[in-house]
Design a protein around this motif. Sequence first.
Motif, PDB file in Angstrom:
ATOM      1  N   ASN A  87       0.830  -1.211   0.000  1.00 59.47           N
ATOM      2  CA  ASN A  87       0.000   0.000   0.000  1.00 59.47           C
ATOM      3  C   ASN A  87       0.865   1.262   0.000  1.00 59.47           C
ATOM      4  O   ASN A  87       0.425   2.334   0.418  1.00 59.47           O
ATOM      5  CB  ASN A  87      -0.952   0.004   1.198  1.00 59.47           C
ATOM      6  CG  ASN A  87      -0.203   0.212   2.514  1.00 59.47           C
ATOM      7  OD1 ASN A  87       0.993  -0.066   2.609  1.00 59.47           O
ATOM      8  ND2 ASN A  87      -0.891   0.687   3.537  1.00 59.47           N
ATOM      9  N   GLN A  89       1.708   3.188  -2.262  1.00 53.93           N
ATOM     10  CA  GLN A  89       1.159   4.291  -3.046  1.00 53.93           C
ATOM     11  C   GLN A  89       0.300   5.223  -2.206  1.00 53.93           C
ATOM     12  O   GLN A  89       0.088   6.391  -2.565  1.00 53.93           O
ATOM     13  CB  GLN A  89       0.302   3.753  -4.205  1.00 53.93           C
ATOM     14  CG  GLN A  89       1.098   3.124  -5.322  1.00 53.93           C
ATOM     15  CD  GLN A  89       0.220   2.898  -6.527  1.00 53.93           C
ATOM     16  OE1 GLN A  89       0.345   3.550  -7.546  1.00 53.93           O
ATOM     17  NE2 GLN A  89      -0.691   1.939  -6.431  1.00 53.93           N
ATOM     18  N   LYS A 437      -7.738   3.574 -13.562  1.00 57.96           N
ATOM     19  CA  LYS A 437      -6.451   3.324 -12.940  1.00 57.96           C
ATOM     20  C   LYS A 437      -6.404   1.974 -12.241  1.00 57.96           C
ATOM     21  O   LYS A 437      -5.319   1.459 -11.985  1.00 57.96           O
ATOM     22  CB  LYS A 437      -6.129   4.452 -11.958  1.00 57.96           C
ATOM     23  CG  LYS A 437      -5.900   5.778 -12.672  1.00 57.96           C
ATOM     24  CD  LYS A 437      -5.585   6.874 -11.699  1.00 57.96           C
ATOM     25  CE  LYS A 437      -5.345   8.194 -12.442  1.00 57.96           C
ATOM     26  NZ  LYS A 437      -5.037   9.297 -11.528  1.00 57.96           N
ATOM     27  N   ALA A 438      -7.519   1.405 -11.876  1.00 62.50           N
ATOM     28  CA  ALA A 438      -7.531   0.109 -11.214  1.00 62.50           C
ATOM     29  C   ALA A 438      -7.366  -0.978 -12.268  1.00 62.50           C
ATOM     30  O   ALA A 438      -8.295  -1.707 -12.574  1.00 62.50           O
ATOM     31  CB  ALA A 438      -8.816  -0.073 -10.423  1.00 62.50           C
ATOM     32  N   THR A 440      -5.548  -4.365 -14.204  1.00 60.61           N
ATOM     33  CA  THR A 440      -5.008  -5.687 -13.922  1.00 60.61           C
ATOM     34  C   THR A 440      -3.986  -5.993 -15.002  1.00 60.61           C
ATOM     35  O   THR A 440      -4.294  -5.929 -16.188  1.00 60.61           O
ATOM     36  CB  THR A 440      -6.111  -6.756 -13.910  1.00 60.61           C
ATOM     37  OG1 THR A 440      -7.007  -6.478 -12.829  1.00 60.61           O
ATOM     38  CG2 THR A 440      -5.518  -8.132 -13.718  1.00 60.61           C
ATOM     39  N   ARG A 458      -0.636  -8.616 -11.531  1.00 59.90           N
ATOM     40  CA  ARG A 458      -0.697  -7.412 -10.703  1.00 59.90           C
ATOM     41  C   ARG A 458      -2.101  -6.844 -10.783  1.00 59.90           C
ATOM     42  O   ARG A 458      -2.606  -6.537 -11.865  1.00 59.90           O
ATOM     43  CB  ARG A 458       0.317  -6.367 -11.164  1.00 59.90           C
ATOM     44  CG  ARG A 458       0.038  -4.977 -10.606  1.00 59.90           C
ATOM     45  CD  ARG A 458       1.225  -4.056 -10.733  1.00 59.90           C
ATOM     46  NE  ARG A 458       2.251  -4.385  -9.735  1.00 59.90           N
ATOM     47  CZ  ARG A 458       3.374  -3.693  -9.581  1.00 59.90           C
ATOM     48  NH1 ARG A 458       3.634  -2.671 -10.373  1.00 59.90           N
ATOM     49  NH2 ARG A 458       4.237  -4.030  -8.641  1.00 59.90           N
ATOM     50  N   SER A 459      -2.757  -6.724  -9.651  1.00 57.57           N
ATOM     51  CA  SER A 459      -4.100  -6.145  -9.599  1.00 57.57           C
ATOM     52  C   SER A 459      -4.124  -5.066  -8.537  1.00 57.57           C
ATOM     53  O   SER A 459      -3.297  -5.051  -7.626  1.00 57.57           O
ATOM     54  CB  SER A 459      -5.151  -7.222  -9.298  1.00 57.57           C
ATOM     55  OG  SER A 459      -4.832  -7.919  -8.108  1.00 57.57           O
ATOM     56  N   GLU A 460      -5.062  -4.160  -8.667  1.00 62.40           N
ATOM     57  CA  GLU A 460      -5.167  -3.040  -7.753  1.00 62.40           C
ATOM     58  C   GLU A 460      -6.538  -3.013  -7.092  1.00 62.40           C
ATOM     59  O   GLU A 460      -7.552  -3.250  -7.744  1.00 62.40           O
ATOM     60  CB  GLU A 460      -4.929  -1.716  -8.478  1.00 62.40           C
ATOM     61  CG  GLU A 460      -3.537  -1.595  -9.091  1.00 62.40           C
ATOM     62  CD  GLU A 460      -3.296  -0.245  -9.713  1.00 62.40           C
ATOM     63  OE1 GLU A 460      -4.149   0.649  -9.533  1.00 62.40           O
ATOM     64  OE2 GLU A 460      -2.263  -0.070 -10.388  1.00 62.40           O
ATOM     65  N   ASN A 470      -3.915   3.307  -4.963  1.00 60.37           N
ATOM     66  CA  ASN A 470      -4.508   1.999  -4.775  1.00 60.37           C
ATOM     67  C   ASN A 470      -3.577   1.046  -4.037  1.00 60.37           C
ATOM     68  O   ASN A 470      -2.357   1.203  -4.058  1.00 60.37           O
ATOM     69  CB  ASN A 470      -4.865   1.386  -6.134  1.00 60.37           C
ATOM     70  CG  ASN A 470      -5.812   2.250  -6.915  1.00 60.37           C
ATOM     71  OD1 ASN A 470      -6.645   2.942  -6.341  1.00 60.37           O
ATOM     72  ND2 ASN A 470      -5.691   2.242  -8.238  1.00 60.37           N
ATOM     73  N   VAL A 472      -1.820  -2.474  -4.018  1.00 54.88           N
ATOM     74  CA  VAL A 472      -1.343  -3.313  -5.117  1.00 54.88           C
ATOM     75  C   VAL A 472      -1.099  -4.731  -4.628  1.00 54.88           C
ATOM     76  O   VAL A 472      -0.483  -4.944  -3.574  1.00 54.88           O
ATOM     77  CB  VAL A 472      -0.041  -2.739  -5.720  1.00 54.88           C
ATOM     78  CG1 VAL A 472       0.492  -3.655  -6.819  1.00 54.88           C
ATOM     79  CG2 VAL A 472      -0.295  -1.341  -6.277  1.00 54.88           C
TER      80      VAL A 472
END
Length: 545
Positions: A87, A89, A437-438, A440, A458-460, A470, A472
């Motif tokens: 987290n 970010q 922005k979210a 995958t 990688r997913s948010e 977000n 990650v």
Amino acid sequence: MRTVYKIIANHLPSASTASVFNGNHLFVGALVTGALLLTGCQSTSLDQSNAMTAKQTPVAAKTALAMALQKKRRQSFSYHSNLEISNEQQFNNINTKINAKAPVASGYIDEYCEDTHDQAYAALLTQAEAQNKDILAADYDAERTTLKDRYLECTDAYEAWVDSNYDSEITVPASYQQLFDNYDDRTTAQDIKKAKLLDAYVLKPLSINAQGVYQPMAGKATMLASMQYQARNHQSSVNQPIYLDLKNGNIYLWADNFAMFNSEMLDDKLGTKWRNKWLKLAINDGTLPKGFGSELIKSHFAALDTTFDAAPVSQFDYVAPNTLASLSPKLPAHQLPAMLASNQVIRRVQSAESYEQFYQDYMRIVYERISQRYPELIKESEPYEVSTTGADKFTSKALVQQMLAMIKSGMDSGSETVEETMAEAKEKTAESAMLEKAETQQLYGFDKRGQLKWQHLRSELPSETASNKNMVIDVLQQYSAISATDMAFPNLPSNVQVPNASNSIDVREYGSELMQYYRDGNGTAMGKMMFSVMPMAKEKFGAIE
């Protein structure tokens, strides 16, 4: 809210599926995970003459990846998965200026000006104390005046902003207009502090892993799921061995992790009977239609292939392996070395909306194929409805009927969710930005021989307060040949590596014995309360006092 649990359920050890994005899809995640583990599609080889010489275009990337995921689906392989959550970010590189992305001092808009002034004054007071000076001294006249002017400017702007809701002719300074209009979506200083604490005391010390083998020809699959927490003064680890007998349709779970809870809460006579034992869960008790398992696997692959074919070519491209180190946010340091060693990397990027739509299409295809092939499994009832007409309703067939009803409900609600999300996104720019922005991102690494060696997801998870900050989740799954010398469960005795009748407990039989034990007037207070409300227990044994 998307949860880490759902991500884990779908990607340890999955192949190329979507994560579950809302609560109604919980069973969907389990179904996809099971289907992938039962079939496997990794350790595949690219056609070297084509892949190595093809132009690295999006079309070539999609074609090569499709070949890699379809080829040799019956091949055995060993895997290791690692899941990391970050987290950073949410508290790194925070902009402190007054704009739509800066954090705010207070969680309540009407307290913003006062709280901002108080924090600034406290900082000035700390500075004065450090210099052994009085804050009322002439040396700080300019700073105090600036704080006062900013406070008055802020309160005037806030009052104007409130009044502008009723009088369109009232103007508000642009910076404050933007600030107050988007206040509910803003991160507070307290949010940043909590994010830092979560990162330091939970996320950084935590590691989630899974390893095992898949041998379709032998009808065997294993998973050793583990969770480790390593801090300066605390180190702990939890492991859960899982063994799948694909030929007979049984799942085995190592009993030790459940024994103490069961002994304390339900079975006060258990003692050490579950020590060094497996719990046997029979998937099919004979009530399912013939060939159901095979048809489910075929439907799974058909859905994967159809949805993959329909994916836009623009989602795929080749990336140079040495550029992986520059991705932002950065990849976990311990995951990166294996990825950098690749000869070729293919990337697929999907928006949150596209990822959710893929999942909906996948489940629709599976549902339609199963319902057409076995119409008797389609039950006209609400999902989660529990029948009380008899113990015969608690069979494999009845459970599958219930699960199919849950899938249908999830499909219906999922379609509504997508439509609602799109409508809301048109109305609110901030929500639209969050959806964009979210993303995958999936990466696939190949060696010089064209073999798929790893897959990274990688997913948010969008923040509730800051659309551009977000959480990650990075999942790296590596593939290799099975070693004959490696034990499937290094932490278990050699004589229990493979479950059998002598080292396992049949859960169905045990459940019946335990209910009879309660019917005879025994058991714990908690157990009596639980069994007294179970329809199957009532039907079979009557009310339990």
